[in-house]
Design a protein around this motif. Structure first.
Motif, mmCIF file in Angstrom:
data_model
loop_
_atom_site.group_PDB
_atom_site.id
_atom_site.type_symbol
_atom_site.label_atom_id
_atom_site.label_comp_id
_atom_site.label_asym_id
_atom_site.label_seq_id
_atom_site.Cartn_x
_atom_site.Cartn_y
_atom_site.Cartn_z
ATOM 1 N N ALA A 47 14.524 21.716 38.202
ATOM 2 C CA ALA A 47 13.586 22.554 38.971
ATOM 3 C C ALA A 47 13.985 24.033 38.918
ATOM 4 O O ALA A 47 13.212 24.909 39.304
ATOM 5 C CB ALA A 47 13.556 22.082 40.426
ATOM 6 N N SER A 48 15.202 24.313 38.433
ATOM 7 C CA SER A 48 15.703 25.692 38.405
ATOM 8 C C SER A 48 15.623 26.315 37.021
ATOM 9 O O SER A 48 16.148 27.408 36.807
ATOM 10 C CB SER A 48 17.154 25.726 38.899
ATOM 11 O OG SER A 48 17.239 25.243 40.213
ATOM 12 N N GLY A 49 15.047 25.614 36.064
ATOM 13 C CA GLY A 49 14.918 26.175 34.715
ATOM 14 C C GLY A 49 16.117 25.945 33.821
ATOM 15 O O GLY A 49 16.202 26.489 32.718
ATOM 16 N N ILE A 50 17.070 25.135 34.292
ATOM 17 C CA ILE A 50 18.237 24.794 33.452
ATOM 18 C C ILE A 50 17.768 23.873 32.324
ATOM 19 O O ILE A 50 16.918 23.000 32.529
ATOM 20 C CB ILE A 50 19.322 24.093 34.318
ATOM 21 C CG1 ILE A 50 19.833 25.041 35.406
ATOM 22 C CG2 ILE A 50 20.451 23.520 33.457
ATOM 23 C CD1 ILE A 50 20.621 26.231 34.937
ATOM 24 N N VAL A 128 27.165 26.365 38.405
ATOM 25 C CA VAL A 128 28.017 25.229 38.761
ATOM 26 C C VAL A 128 27.399 24.604 40.005
ATOM 27 O O VAL A 128 27.080 25.314 40.968
ATOM 28 C CB VAL A 128 29.473 25.654 39.059
ATOM 29 C CG1 VAL A 128 30.307 24.459 39.521
ATOM 30 C CG2 VAL A 128 30.114 26.299 37.833
ATOM 31 N N LEU A 129 27.196 23.294 39.968
ATOM 32 C CA LEU A 129 26.677 22.580 41.135
ATOM 33 C C LEU A 129 27.676 21.500 41.512
ATOM 34 O O LEU A 129 28.033 20.664 40.668
ATOM 35 C CB LEU A 129 25.335 21.886 40.825
ATOM 36 C CG LEU A 129 24.107 22.753 40.589
ATOM 37 C CD1 LEU A 129 24.073 23.238 39.142
ATOM 38 C CD2 LEU A 129 22.835 21.964 40.886
ATOM 39 N N PRO A 140 14.416 26.183 44.753
ATOM 40 C CA PRO A 140 15.658 25.453 44.480
ATOM 41 C C PRO A 140 16.864 26.396 44.470
ATOM 42 O O PRO A 140 16.782 27.527 43.966
ATOM 43 C CB PRO A 140 15.416 24.852 43.092
ATOM 44 C CG PRO A 140 13.931 24.851 42.912
ATOM 45 C CD PRO A 140 13.403 26.003 43.706
ATOM 46 N N ALA A 141 17.983 25.933 45.055
ATOM 47 C CA ALA A 141 19.155 26.798 45.253
ATOM 48 C C ALA A 141 19.594 27.459 43.944
ATOM 49 O O ALA A 141 19.800 28.684 43.892
ATOM 50 C CB ALA A 141 20.297 25.968 45.845
ATOM 51 N N THR A 142 19.717 26.666 42.889
ATOM 52 C CA THR A 142 20.220 27.235 41.629
ATOM 53 C C THR A 142 19.230 28.232 41.038
ATOM 54 O O THR A 142 19.633 29.219 40.419
ATOM 55 C CB THR A 142 20.553 26.084 40.648
ATOM 56 O OG1 THR A 142 21.627 25.322 41.229
ATOM 57 C CG2 THR A 142 20.957 26.581 39.282
ATOM 58 N N ARG A 143 17.942 27.988 41.256
ATOM 59 C CA ARG A 143 16.974 28.967 40.726
ATOM 60 C C ARG A 143 17.130 30.312 41.457
ATOM 61 O O ARG A 143 17.087 31.384 40.847
ATOM 62 C CB ARG A 143 15.533 28.471 40.867
ATOM 63 C CG ARG A 143 14.619 29.384 40.046
ATOM 64 C CD ARG A 143 13.171 29.323 40.410
ATOM 65 N NE ARG A 143 12.640 27.987 40.247
ATOM 66 C CZ ARG A 143 11.438 27.640 40.706
ATOM 67 N NH1 ARG A 143 10.693 28.511 41.343
ATOM 68 N NH2 ARG A 143 10.999 26.430 40.544
ATOM 69 N N LEU A 213 26.692 30.780 40.427
ATOM 70 C CA LEU A 213 26.108 31.270 39.179
ATOM 71 C C LEU A 213 27.107 32.276 38.615
ATOM 72 O O LEU A 213 27.375 33.299 39.255
ATOM 73 C CB LEU A 213 24.751 31.938 39.475
ATOM 74 C CG LEU A 213 23.731 31.885 38.359
ATOM 75 C CD1 LEU A 213 24.268 32.399 37.046
ATOM 76 C CD2 LEU A 213 23.184 30.480 38.159
ATOM 77 N N LEU A 214 27.672 31.957 37.457
ATOM 78 C CA LEU A 214 28.852 32.702 37.023
ATOM 79 C C LEU A 214 28.693 33.293 35.628
ATOM 80 O O LEU A 214 28.089 32.660 34.752
ATOM 81 C CB LEU A 214 30.066 31.754 37.041
ATOM 82 C CG LEU A 214 30.335 31.133 38.417
ATOM 83 C CD1 LEU A 214 31.395 30.057 38.325
ATOM 84 C CD2 LEU A 214 30.744 32.211 39.415
#
Ligand code: G1P
Length: 293
Positions: A47-50, A128-129, A140-143, A213-214
């Motif tokens: 959902a975050s585009g990964i 990193v999740l 979404p958090a990562t997005r 996000l690194l």
């Protein structure tokens, strides 16, 4: 700024807090409502585009590989039996993502686990999740973190406010509001971080949630980090170095975090997500209301 395409999911831990359930089954494969814990993080990635998920695994974790692999025999068996809804569920587990697996052969800490993914990540930013943590929010958090990275080129981690008596369970940041940022006081500039401080020593109540996000330069910071008191390299050690160079932001997370990393948190996540389940929620709520507690 490079687009964020890759995510690292460290899943090498032994899951000792969940013994005996985790003697033969990876902790990440324990079920929360109707899917394994790890699937929540993978769905967040999609959902975050990964595009590419990198698992850092260990021994006895092959069930995770099997879960995200294609299963053509199972799918055609289900189709033949007219169970197309179940066939769809099986097909959609992998969400169109690419998966890679690498091993952390020794338990040398979260920082070391992330470092094990360096070759697969290469010279690009990555998420990193921590899969123990289910993050639930409109965006979404990562997005959200990827958007901040792509706008600033700086590392960024989610934080949430926790009560003083819980700071010893988290990485805690020392930070100030990032001036003139387009995100207002939602984005902070991190000066330093402390891993699991006592209440007296904690620099704030802002706890690291488990979403990062690194930039790839963190790998150099981790390579040169010295193992701490218990012989482990913490991700916090690498993050501190980024922070000292002025290259780390924190974003105040406004969603809901379920920390399923221990038995109580796991039960709480199960109950909360069970109540929200569109098919089970109503009956489950009635059942809970009827309990004589
Ligand atoms: C890890 C990190 C910590 C972070 C936490 C979030 O700790 O080291 O900085 O705050 O996850 O859940 P763990 O819970 O794996 O001990």
């Amino acid at each position: 700024m490079k687009k964020v395409r890759k995510a690292v999911l460290p899943v090498a831990g032994l899951g000792t807090r969940f013994l005996p359930a985790t003697k033969a089954i990876p902790k990440e494969m324990l079920t929360v409502v109707d899917k394994p814990l790890i699937q929540y993080a993978v769905e967040e990635c999609a959902a975050s585009g990964i595009e590419h998920v990198i698992f850092v695994t260990g021994r006895h974790k092959s069930a995770i590989e099997d879960h995200f692999d294609l299963a053509p025999e199972l799918e055609s068996f289900l189709e033949q039996k007219g169970k197309s809804e179940q066939a769809r569920l099986v097909r959609e587990i992998s969400n169109g993502l690419r998966f890679s697996y690498t091993r952390q052969s020794e338990a040398l800490g979260l920082g070391h686990a992330v470092l094990c993914a360096a070759d697969l990540v290469g010279e690009e930013p990555f998420a990193v999740l921590l899969p123990d943590v289910i993050a639930e929010s409109r965006v979404p958090a990562t997005r959200e973190l990827a958007e901040i990275y792509e706008a600033t080129g700086l590392g960024v981690i989610h934080v949430e406010h926790v009560p003083r008596e819980r700071v010893h369970l988290y990485g805690i940041i020392d930070a100030e509001v990032e001036k003139k940022s387009r995100w207002g006081d939602k984005v902070l500039r991190v000066r330093n971080l402390v891993e699991k401080p006592s209440a007296e020593k904690a620099p704030s109540n802002w706890a690291v949630t488990g979403r990062y996000l690194l930039p790839p330069e963190i790998f150099d910071d981790l390579r040169t980090a010295r193992p701490g008191a218990i012989g482990e390299i913490q991700l916090t050690d690498g993050l501190c170095r980024l922070a000292k160079k002025g290259k780390l932001l924190a974003c105040v997370y406004d969603g809901k975090i379920y920390d399923a990393g221990d038995k109580l948190g796991f039960l709480e996540a199960t109950v909360q997500l069970g109540l929200k389940d569109p098919k089970l929620g109503e009956n489950f709520r009635k059942y809970l209301r009827g309990l004589k507690l």
